[in-house]
Scaffold this active site. Structure first.
Site, mmCIF file in Angstrom:
data_model
loop_
_atom_site.group_PDB
_atom_site.id
_atom_site.type_symbol
_atom_site.label_atom_id
_atom_site.label_comp_id
_atom_site.label_asym_id
_atom_site.label_seq_id
_atom_site.Cartn_x
_atom_site.Cartn_y
_atom_site.Cartn_z
ATOM 1 N N ASP A 1 -5.102 -8.832 -49.639
ATOM 2 C CA ASP A 1 -6.464 -8.014 -49.467
ATOM 3 C C ASP A 1 -6.630 -8.194 -47.557
ATOM 4 O O ASP A 1 -6.159 -9.600 -46.989
ATOM 5 C CB ASP A 1 -7.828 -7.921 -50.117
ATOM 6 C CG ASP A 1 -9.086 -7.613 -49.407
ATOM 7 O OD1 ASP A 1 -8.349 -6.279 -48.911
ATOM 8 O OD2 ASP A 1 -9.902 -7.621 -49.931
ATOM 9 N N THR B 1 -9.521 -7.691 -45.538
ATOM 10 C CA THR B 1 -10.720 -8.311 -44.740
ATOM 11 C C THR B 1 -11.254 -9.824 -45.988
ATOM 12 O O THR B 1 -11.380 -10.242 -46.830
ATOM 13 C CB THR B 1 -12.330 -7.872 -45.411
ATOM 14 O OG1 THR B 1 -11.810 -6.392 -45.375
ATOM 15 C CG2 THR B 1 -13.322 -8.085 -45.168
ATOM 16 N N LYS C 1 -23.208 6.090 -46.476
ATOM 17 C CA LYS C 1 -22.087 5.911 -45.459
ATOM 18 C C LYS C 1 -21.420 5.389 -46.374
ATOM 19 O O LYS C 1 -20.870 5.268 -47.810
ATOM 20 C CB LYS C 1 -22.501 4.202 -44.903
ATOM 21 C CG LYS C 1 -22.524 3.441 -45.421
ATOM 22 C CD LYS C 1 -22.969 1.888 -45.125
ATOM 23 C CE LYS C 1 -23.044 0.900 -46.227
ATOM 24 N NZ LYS C 1 -23.308 0.553 -47.180
ATOM 25 N N ARG D 1 -6.376 2.121 -47.505
ATOM 26 C CA ARG D 1 -7.739 2.993 -48.644
ATOM 27 C C ARG D 1 -6.967 2.821 -49.918
ATOM 28 O O ARG D 1 -6.641 3.702 -50.796
ATOM 29 C CB ARG D 1 -7.636 4.434 -48.428
ATOM 30 C CG ARG D 1 -8.302 4.974 -46.600
ATOM 31 C CD ARG D 1 -9.410 4.412 -46.601
ATOM 32 N NE ARG D 1 -10.084 4.937 -45.514
ATOM 33 C CZ ARG D 1 -10.942 4.546 -44.758
ATOM 34 N NH1 ARG D 1 -11.480 3.581 -45.172
ATOM 35 N NH2 ARG D 1 -11.640 5.164 -43.816
ATOM 36 N N ASN E 1 -12.491 -4.593 -60.300
ATOM 37 C CA ASN E 1 -12.451 -3.401 -60.710
ATOM 38 C C ASN E 1 -10.408 -3.878 -59.865
ATOM 39 O O ASN E 1 -9.321 -3.386 -60.503
ATOM 40 C CB ASN E 1 -12.105 -2.548 -60.094
ATOM 41 C CG ASN E 1 -13.532 -1.371 -60.626
ATOM 42 O OD1 ASN E 1 -13.963 -1.689 -61.482
ATOM 43 N ND2 ASN E 1 -13.880 -0.619 -59.472
#
Length: 957
Positions: free
Chosen positions: A329, A331, A466, A641, A669
């Site tokens: 990942d 972040t 958002k 994405r 998930n």
């Protein structure tokens, strides 16, 4: 404190909190929590302690290696060889004790680490939120939870926001239970009908909530069902299975060797022949192997824990060294995870707004075109004010003292909340005038979050949304500075304008969020807010603007990525960010940069890949069929994405290419991809579902820790190969000596031992085991991360060849000592009964020859430990900094020195030398021993020189 666990659902939450002594806002104090923990015990089920000392003790004797020793002990006592039988008793007791102590400690360590990596709880104590181990939760604790969390105890709900919990574990219902807070009155209310309760081990699948703990441990509903739960047996890892298989192969070999002894002596089962058969059988068994493996694994787990990697499954220790691809990942892993809003763009404005201040700083200037803008003036703009409101209210983060790091929530949510604080419009202030009434949480499918709030006008509700650029597709209008709306449906020019600004912000490495708003009413929907459908709410929105969030890459990420490239490991970044943002960060951390260095390093790295194929969106990747994915020259290095299903497809694609993949994840998930990966790595700050699906949990969420874990896995695997080689080549040398020794017969036709049984045991345990243990803690080679991953298993052709070559050197040279002393310099008289005699006179030559064999064997296997440190590099090669290889491992130096000196007293102490060891003192024979050691050194160096010249395959030892 009253007992409330049985009827908590039938009482108001105020009554329950009062009975438990819990403050609705601040929870309980730490002192009270400590007192309750002592009273109620830890919040865990019986049988979770996980360590059964009797089972461990049984495991120490129930294996092929110990079985041979027990059989040899019984036979020794049966033939009245009490000296050898007594030594074997001590050997078995010592080996069992060492193995038991080390494995017990290892299991206790693993148990402690399992608890550290177990599902956690977010509690509010003394007004501040803390994340604690679920085992430390007590009745009266105030808990908060959200999507992906596992409920740690039975709780009475105080506050819910669109909360749904999967209770199939208890009720068997496939549909999640929608939760409320009102009391449920009635007799015999089933668990499924107690909608104001949540239960231990169930999972939050939607929304969030706050609750007070009413039951823990065996008092919970799952505890009542699970009283008879037994401990899950520890599974052997693939390497352990291979070593166990090796043990049984050696056991069969031991029996065959015993049969050879009897066959050579025409099946005469006299005492001496039986003892010789025992000696040859135990010579092939590496008695210290079990203890050494246990110690090395235990130390490896502890070492990785200190490096912020908690090993939940031992299989990860050996799997890490084989990793060829790491899917990470972005972040918080490759980046710092402390995100900060830096840019805001609003339609109709000449320039973007820039927001000053660092992450978690609630003070910062607002500027445009380099000039400071007054916050009050900016907030007069309806567009800007609405955008700030959305950042504050459509948000699950909370801030107590941002400057002190007292914040909790998703990093993106925290950044938005901090931005609102900078504009003097934080959530606490806005909550006074607008209360949340419904939440539609962020999901990987919708890629957006919406919050419905109730303001002063009870007829209208504000909807704040958002999310990713997909939010623009559900916007019908745009708002100007005065608050007037203009339709944008079909306005391609406006959509293109927004896309241009998105792209520009993304190219700066910013994560871009689209902010939207609308007003709705119950009259318009014709039903209560609680029954509003998400699709109905999230349509016809008004586009407000774009928010750019910066997440600075960790300084160590680039170094770690390049380490991976040099180690032949491809790094893939799978992120939910915009494609341009992902590409920018990938370049900054080195994923997309060519690797400099040797040709081998460049070939090992997959960094030099055309951008068109190395960067894709999840939509582009998922649109490809399996055949099309397999036809790609290289799999994408960056997928933007990214969705959880895309991660699973990526792992499957890697497996079809015979790659060994590690996958990181933190969300509920992510569990499927973590399970499917060869090594699943969860983030310590991630969801509990992800942690329980993983092999390793990172407590610092740092990509550099993953690389350190891979290096540690390689070190452990390399060291296991080293000491397995050392022990087995020693045993091979002993077998050669004793097998050829069958040809040396005395006057009665009985074979004479070149090594006595006690000498063999002394060599295997006292002399051979300590250096093997020292090899087990050997520091990593300087080239450990400069060679491709090792995928060929433990017993490679090279390792097997080394076992036999070094074993032959040791065995032949030791046997040469025997021949020289008895035949070249002696009279060739083997006397009689020298296998059992304790009289030095007739057996003087045999005893001295046996001592020379013992000492040459001892010093060669001690010296051989240095050979095993690196099986191709010369002993004259220095370590980094010019240090001598001889003194780099202090434990090895000590074990070699002590091991070299320890057998010397056994040569000269009366009775001990002749009655127990069947040997005598040396004089001039020391010269032969020294020459033997020098020859062994010369042969070893020549052998390694030949390997360096003719073997081209990389070697990571």
């Amino acid at each position: 404190m009253e007992a409330v666990s049985g009827d908590a659902h039938g009482r108001s939450f105020e009554e329950v909190c009062k009975a438990l002594g819990t403050n609705l806002d601040s929870g309980i104090s730490e002192a009270r929590a400590t007192e309750l923990l002592k009273k109620h015990g830890r919040n865990e089920l019986k049988g979770q302690a996980g360590v059964n000392p009797w089972k461990i003790l049984l495991g120490q004797v129930a294996n092929g290696l110990t079985a041979v020793l027990i059989i040899a002990m019984i036979v020794s006592f049966a033939v009245q060889d009490y000296a050898e039988g007594g030594v074997l008793v001590l050997v078995i007791a010592f080996n069992t004790a060492v193995g038991f102590i080390q494995e017990y400690r290892a299991e206790k360590t693993m148990d402690a680490l399992r608890k550290m990596a177990s599902p956690s709880a977010k509690v509010i104590r003394e007004g501040a939120q803390h994340r604690i181990s679920s085992g430390d939760a007590v009745p009266g604790d105030l808990l908060t939870f959200e999507v992906g969390d596992i409920i740690p105890a039975d709780c009475r709900l105080l506050e819910v926001l669109n909360l749904e919990v999967d209770e199939a574990l208890l009720t068997g219902e496939a549909v999640p239970s929608l939760k409320t807070v009102e009391p449920i009155v009635g007799e015999d209310v089933t668990i499924g009908d107690r909608t104001n309760m949540v239960y231990s081990s169930t999972t939050v699948v939607k929304g969030r909530g706050r609750a007070v703990v009413v039951s823990t441990g065996m008092a919970t509903e799952i505890g009542r069902i699970s009283k008879a739960i037994s401990e899950t047996p520890t599974q052997s890892t693939p390497m352990q299975k291979k070593l166990n298989k090796m043990a049984y192969v050696l056991l069969v070999c031991a029996l065959l060797l015993a049969l050879i002894v009897f066959a050579v002596n025409k099946f005469e089962f006299n005492t001496e022949i039986v003892i010789y058969a025992i000696a040859l059988s135990i010579a092939i068994i590496p008695e210290g192997l079990i203890a050494v493996i246990t110690i090395v694994q235990a130390l490896g787990v502890r070492r990785m824990a200190k490096q912020h990697a908690l090993v939940r499954k031992l299989v990860a220790l050996e799997s890490l060294q084989a990793v060829t691809n790491i899917c990470s990942d972005k972040t918080g892993t490759l980046t710092q995870g402390k995100m900060v809003v830096t840019t805001v763009w609003l339609p109709g404005h000449d320039a973007e707004y820039s927001i000053g201040g660092q992450a978690y700083e609630t003070e910062g200037n607002l500027s445009s075109r380099g000039r400071v803008v007054a916050k009050e003036a900016a907030l007069e703009d309806v567009n800007f004010r609405t955008l700030v409101e959305c950042c504050a209210l459509c948000n699950t983060a909370n801030i107590v003292e941002a400057s002190e790091g007292k914040v909790w929530g998703d990093p993106t949510e925290i950044a938005l909340q901090v931005f609102a604080y900078k504009m003097n419009m934080g959530k606490p202030m806005l909550r006074k005038i607008k209360e949340p009434v419904e939440e539609f949480p962020f999901s990987s499918d919708t890629k957006r979050m919406s919050m419905v709030c109730q303001g002063a006008d009870k007829e209208l509700q504000d909807v704040y949304t958002k999310g990713a650029e997909v939010v623009l597709t559900i916007c019908d209008n745009v708002m100007d500075r005065t608050g007037d709306l203009r339709g944008i449906t079909g306005d391609e020019e406006f959509v293109k304008l927004v896309a241009v600004h998105q792209e520009e912000m993304a190219k700066q490495g910013l994560r871009v969020l689209v902010i939207a708003y609308r007003q709705a009413s119950e009259k318009a929907f014709g039903k209560p807010i609680a029954k509003w459908d998400r699709a109905e709410v999230e349509r016809g929105l008004t586009f407000i603007g774009l928010v750019g969030i910066r997440d600075t890459p960790r300084t160590e990420s680039e170094i770690s990525v390049r380490q991976c490239h040099r180690a032949g490991i491809s790094v893939h970044m799978l992120t939910g960010d915009h494609k341009a943002t992902a590409l920018t960060i990938a370049r900054e951390v080195g994923i997309m940069e060519p690797v400099t260095g040797s040709k081998r390093a460049r070939e090992a790295s997959h960094a030099v890949v055309p951008i068109s194929t190395s960067v894709m969106t999840a939509t582009e990747f998922d649109a490809l069929s399996e055949k099309e994915v397999d036809a790609l020259d290289e799999l994408p290095l960056v997928i933007a994405r990214c969705t959880p299903s895309t991660k699973v497809r990526m792992i499957e694609a890697l497996h079809r290419r015979n790659k060994f993949a590690a996958m990181t994840g933190d969300g509920v998930n992510d569990a499927p991809s973590l399970k499917k990966a060869d090594v699943g790595i969860a983030m310590g700050a991630g969801s509990d579902v992800a942690k329980t699906s993983s092999d390793i949990v990172l407590t610092d969420n740092n990509f550099a820790t993953i690389v350190q874990a891979v290096a540690e896995g390689r070190r452990i695997f390399s060291n296991i190969r080293k000491f397995v080689l050392h022990l087995l080549s020693t045993n091979a040398g002993q077998v050669i000596v004793l097998l050829i020794g069958l040809a040396f017969k005395d006057g009665s036709g009985t074979s004479v031992f070149p090594l006595s049984p006690v000498q063999i045991l002394f060599l295997n345990l006292v002399t051979g085991t300590p250096p093997a243990m020292a090899l087990g803690i050997e520091p990593a080679s300087s080239t450990i991360m400069q060679v491709p991953p090792h995928l060929r298993g433990l017993f490679t052709k090279e390792l097997i060849m080394d076992i036999f070559v070094y074993g032959s050197f040791i065995g032949v040279l030791a046997l040469t000592n025997w021949v020289l002393i008895i035949y070249a310099f002696g009279n060739g008289d083997l006397a009689t009964l020298c296998n059992t005699a304790s009289n030095l006179d007739p057996c003087s030559t045999v005893f001295r020859a046996r001592s020379a064999v013992q000492m040459s064997f001892t010093w060669m296997i001690l010296f051989h430990a240095y050979n095993c440190r690196h099986l191709r590099a010369s002993l004259f090669t220095t370590e980094g900094g010019g240090r001598s290889r001889f003194f780099a491992n202090k434990v090895l130096v000590a074990s070699v020195f002590i091991g070299a000196v320890m057998p010397i007293p056994t040569l000269y102490i009366p009775t001990l030398n002749t009655d127990i060891f069947k040997q005598g003192g040396l004089t001039w024979e020391w010269v032969i021993v020294m020459i033997t050691l020098f020859v062994f050194f010369f042969l070893s160096e020549v052998y390694k020189l030949l390997k360096r010249r003719f073997m081209t395959t990389p070697y990571n030892m």
